[in-house]
Motif scaffolding. Structure first.
Motif, PDB file in Angstrom:
ATOM      1  N   SER A 528       0.955  -1.124  -0.093  1.00 42.62           N
ATOM      2  CA  SER A 528       0.200  -0.068   0.020  1.00 42.62           C
ATOM      3  C   SER A 528       0.808   1.162   0.051  1.00 42.62           C
ATOM      4  O   SER A 528       2.035   1.231   0.647  1.00 42.62           O
ATOM      5  CB  SER A 528      -0.984   0.103   1.347  1.00 42.62           C
ATOM      6  N   ASP A 529       0.432   2.339  -0.702  1.00 45.53           N
ATOM      7  CA  ASP A 529       1.094   3.621  -0.523  1.00 45.53           C
ATOM      8  C   ASP A 529       0.216   4.241   0.377  1.00 45.53           C
ATOM      9  O   ASP A 529      -0.758   4.598   0.501  1.00 45.53           O
ATOM     10  CB  ASP A 529       0.837   4.190  -2.049  1.00 45.53           C
ATOM     11  N   ARG A 530       1.300   5.186   1.269  1.00 49.94           N
ATOM     12  CA  ARG A 530       0.796   5.701   2.342  1.00 49.94           C
ATOM     13  C   ARG A 530       1.525   7.168   2.613  1.00 49.94           C
ATOM     14  O   ARG A 530       2.836   6.996   2.441  1.00 49.94           O
ATOM     15  CB  ARG A 530       0.732   4.994   3.717  1.00 49.94           C
ATOM     16  N   THR A 531       0.868   8.044   3.087  1.00 55.40           N
ATOM     17  CA  THR A 531       1.430   9.370   3.169  1.00 55.40           C
ATOM     18  C   THR A 531       1.060   9.623   4.983  1.00 55.40           C
ATOM     19  O   THR A 531      -0.158   9.871   5.067  1.00 55.40           O
ATOM     20  CB  THR A 531       1.151  10.650   2.311  1.00 55.40           C
ATOM     21  N   VAL A 532       2.026   9.817   5.512  1.00 51.43           N
ATOM     22  CA  VAL A 532       1.735   9.780   7.027  1.00 51.43           C
ATOM     23  C   VAL A 532       2.633  10.982   7.758  1.00 51.43           C
ATOM     24  O   VAL A 532       3.466  11.444   7.067  1.00 51.43           O
ATOM     25  CB  VAL A 532       2.424   8.523   7.673  1.00 51.43           C
ATOM     26  N   GLU A 533       2.162  11.174   8.922  1.00 46.90           N
ATOM     27  CA  GLU A 533       2.875  12.205   9.549  1.00 46.90           C
ATOM     28  C   GLU A 533       3.668  11.660  10.746  1.00 46.90           C
ATOM     29  O   GLU A 533       3.377  10.890  11.659  1.00 46.90           O
ATOM     30  CB  GLU A 533       2.024  13.006  10.464  1.00 46.90           C
ATOM     31  N   PRO A 534       5.137  11.240  10.532  1.00 45.67           N
ATOM     32  CA  PRO A 534       6.175  10.792  11.404  1.00 45.67           C
ATOM     33  C   PRO A 534       6.492  11.159  12.701  1.00 45.67           C
ATOM     34  O   PRO A 534       6.771  12.507  12.670  1.00 45.67           O
ATOM     35  CB  PRO A 534       7.230  10.183  10.667  1.00 45.67           C
ATOM     36  N   TYR A 535       6.224  10.676  13.821  1.00 44.07           N
ATOM     37  CA  TYR A 535       6.572  11.246  15.005  1.00 44.07           C
ATOM     38  C   TYR A 535       7.681  10.710  15.524  1.00 44.07           C
ATOM     39  O   TYR A 535       8.608  11.507  16.455  1.00 44.07           O
ATOM     40  CB  TYR A 535       5.304  11.050  15.978  1.00 44.07           C
ATOM     41  N   ALA A 536       7.988   9.399  15.754  1.00 47.45           N
ATOM     42  CA  ALA A 536       9.251   8.766  16.546  1.00 47.45           C
ATOM     43  C   ALA A 536       9.591   7.701  15.911  1.00 47.45           C
ATOM     44  O   ALA A 536       8.894   6.868  15.420  1.00 47.45           O
ATOM     45  CB  ALA A 536       8.776   8.854  18.052  1.00 47.45           C
ATOM     46  N   LEU A 537      10.848   7.491  16.176  1.00 49.88           N
ATOM     47  CA  LEU A 537      11.531   6.099  15.658  1.00 49.88           C
ATOM     48  C   LEU A 537      11.914   5.300  17.281  1.00 49.88           C
ATOM     49  O   LEU A 537      12.120   5.926  17.942  1.00 49.88           O
ATOM     50  CB  LEU A 537      12.824   6.284  15.071  1.00 49.88           C
TER      51      LEU A 537
END
Length: 674
Positions: A528-537
């Motif tokens: 799946s192709d997704r556009t997300v807001e990344p917050y932490a690793l």
């Protein structure tokens, strides 16, 4: 005065004396002028001086010895160059120092090397304020923290770490899983590894006459030195410690064949990226040597891959899948009954200091004394009084230990009755330091001792995947030390992630950019192709994850190794105040149990029971050696994969829908193979 305290005073005074003299001196001068030697006989002095030199050498403090041509040891000259004791200045940027402080903040209390890490950071951040308050603390979480896992294991780790640098042979009782036997082992310890939540020792096993890997949790009882010699061995120049990291289980041992495994086009990229080091591709066929047939079959079944050859391996895989199908047809062969033997209750470990199961190894007192001396001298020269509680908190020591250490430092001198320092612990809870001129021995940061260097680089390697400033700081530390501690004593093995993926994700996290990913969901075998807001690793036993917000699904966790492609977009996002991306870091990343999970009861064969017992909660033990364990799962597909991974040695007893799902999956494997 205790012998250990007398030794520390001698060693610190010896360093102070040699640094103050700034010239080669004879053994006669050392015996006359250095605190602790003058009242010894010549024979006692010779023994003590040799032992002190050997211990300092093991700590990375190397005295220069000029031998006369005639070979009389009494005429040898000794000196200590400034660079042999002082740490070369390291030009860290503010962001690098902030990242290093973040490492300690994240690891404190759970990292086996947390205490030497604290001392190391005190040394390298010499004269600079601690850069607390970095926002990176909210963008990094740790599910795996390299905790020793209890006082007994902590004690083993500390002993082995010291033995590696002192080149001391050790002995211990070891439980070998293959034979299910416990026997004495004598080992020359070469290297330590931390991988998949476990510490391992790599060393020359005298019983096997070869290099072997020992899991520390399988050592029984204490680790002891095998001899009273100062040194027992030298690590061979050809030994390559990195060859023991990221080893694949099915290749451990002597190779018995080369497997051919069919890899569908949709997952070829993943197999090549994660396992390409262990074989080669010819079209859609992955060829890999193997020493353990069952483990190769286990890997193939967990990914639903078809084994093409050799014939014996194909037959064994087919037999195991047939057994799995037969065991999951109809009613379960066993049900949990009240008459089953309950498993033994584990005894909680303690290290005797009340630190409980997360006990950390303590650096040698020598390291703490050197660091404390630097702290006291800095305060004295600034005309400041230190608070006892602040120093105790900074160096993680008790007030009683602080008073004892101050007493030791007060008698360290550099000859002629000139003492390095005088400090007094006042009834008010303050420490007053005499601001008279001092020897410059301790007025600059000392070299990192081996355990401190191990701690610092191990902490960076544990977290560095999530922070670029830590990786740049690592290069500077290694440059200052002149060697890489990961090659010398302790190596942290991180889950494999493509560098390009890591770079894109960490850039998006730290700069609050939208992240576009192509993601493979293994349990559903779909992309799946997704556009997300990344917050932490954050990390777990098997992988690194990014916690990201999806508009329609809320906070999600994506394994970095399953991201096929990633791009940090130019568009930025505003961080949502209600989102705490690492709130559950102490939950499933460490335990593997996701909220809302169900529980399956699974029967494990007697042949596999001893391995599974190390990984799962045992509910009951059967008289014939089989065990019943629980596996928590939220997705049926996840449970199916875990059962397939056991290659026919696991049978789901309940729930019924899980039994049916395993049956369907196993029959599907047979259908694809025909």
């Amino acid at each position: 005065m205790a012998k250990d305290t007398e030794k520390l005073i001698r060693q610190l005074s010896l360093i102070s004396y040699l640094m103050a003299e700034r010239r080669p001196v004879t053994a006669t001068e050392i015996r006359r002028d250095v605190e602790g030697y003058s009242d010894m006989t010549e024979d006692a002095f010779a023994r003590r001086f040799y032992a002190d030199r050997a211990e300092l050498d093991a700590l990375g403090i190397h005295l220069s010895v000029d031998k006369p041509a005639d070979g009389f040891s009494e005429q040898e000259n000794y000196s200590l160059a400034p660079e042999a004791f002082h740490l070369p200045p390291i030009a860290f940027t503010d962001s690098e120092r902030a990242a290093l402080q973040t490492a300690l903040t994240l690891l404190d209390g759970e990292f086996a090397y947390a205490e030497p890490l604290r001392l190391a950071l005190q040394q390298i951040a010499w004269g600079r304020p601690s850069p607390l308050g970095s926002d990176s603390r909210q963008t990094i979480g740790l599910g795996i923290t390299a905790s020793a896992g209890g006082g007994e294991l902590s004690s083993r780790l500390a002993k082995i770490d010291t033995a590696i640098y002192r080149r001391k042979r050790i002995e211990f009782e070891y439980h070998t899983m293959q034979s299910d036997e416990t026997a004495l082992r004598k080992v020359d310890p070469y290297h330590l590894l931390f991988e998949g939540g476990q510490f391992y020792l790599v060393g020359y096993a005298h019983e096997r006459k070869d290099v072997r890997v020992f899991r520390l949790s399988r050592i029984r009882g204490k680790v002891a030195y095998a001899t009273k010699a100062e040194h027992d061995f030298q690590r061979p120049d050809e030994f390559d410690p990195r060859g023991y990291a990221n080893r694949i289980p099915w290749q451990l041992g002597e190779e018995v064949g080369v497997a051919e495994v069919e890899v569908p086009e949709g997952v070829a990229w993943y197999v090549e990226r994660q396992f390409g080091l262990y074989g080669s591709f010819e079209g859609q066929v992955f060829r890999t040597g193997y020493a353990q047939p069952r483990l190769l079959i286990s890997w193939a079944l967990s990914f639903g891959l078809r084994i093409l050859g050799p014939a014996a391996l194909v037959d064994e895989a087919r037999r195991r899948v047939d057994d799995l199908i037969e065991a999951h047809r109809g009613d379960p062969p066993e049900r949990v009954a009240s008459g089953l033997v309950p498993p033994p209750v584990p005894v909680p470990e303690t290290n005797g200091r009340g630190r409980g199961a997360d006990a950390a190894i303590r650096p040698e007192r020598f390291a703490r004394l050197v660091t404390l001396a630097s702290v006291l001298i800095a305060a004295g020269r600034a005309g400041e009084r230190l608070q006892v509680k602040d120093v105790c908190e900074q160096l993680k020591m008790s007030p009683q230990e602080l008073r004892e250490d101050v007493s030791v430092l007060n008698v360290v001198n550099f000859g002629g009755g000139a003492y390095v320092i005088y400090a007094e612990v006042l009834p008010s809870g303050e420490i007053e330091v005499d601001p008279e001129p001092y020897s410059d021995t301790f007025d600059r940061a000392a070299r990192l001792l081996p355990i401190e260097a191990n701690a610092l680089v191990a902490a960076i390697d544990l977290i560095g995947r999530a922070h670029p400033d830590l990786r740049s700081a690592r290069g500077k530390v290694v440059g200052a030390l002149g060697f890489d501690p990961a090659d010398e004593g302790l190596q942290i093995v991180s889950p494999r992630v493509e560098d390009a993926i890591t770079h894109a994700v960490e850039l998006a996290v730290h700069e609050s950019r939208l992240l576009k990913i192509e993601y493979w969901t293994q349990t559903e075998d779909r992309y799946s192709d997704r556009t997300v807001e990344p917050y932490a690793l954050f990390n777990g036993k098997e992988a690194w994850y990014v916690a990201a917000w999806e508009q329609e699904r809320g906070l999600r966790h994506f394994r970095l190794d399953r991201i096929k492609n990633a791009e940090a977009l130019d568009e930025h996002f505003e961080r949502r105040e209600e989102v705490n991306p690492i709130a559950d870091i102490g939950g499933w990343p460490r335990t593997g149990t996701v909220g809302g999970s169900r529980v399956a009861r699974v029967l494990i064969s007697a042949e596999q029971a001893r391995w599974v017992r190390e990984q799962r909660t045992v509910l009951a033990e059967l008289p014939d050696g089989r065990i019943i364990v629980e596996i928590t799962f939220k997705s049926i597909d996840f449970l199916v994969r875990e059962v397939l991974k056991e290659a026919g040695d696991a049978i789901v007893l309940e729930p019924a829908d899980a039994r049916e799902a395993v049956l369907v999956a196993a029959e599907g494997l047979i259908a694809r193979a025909t």
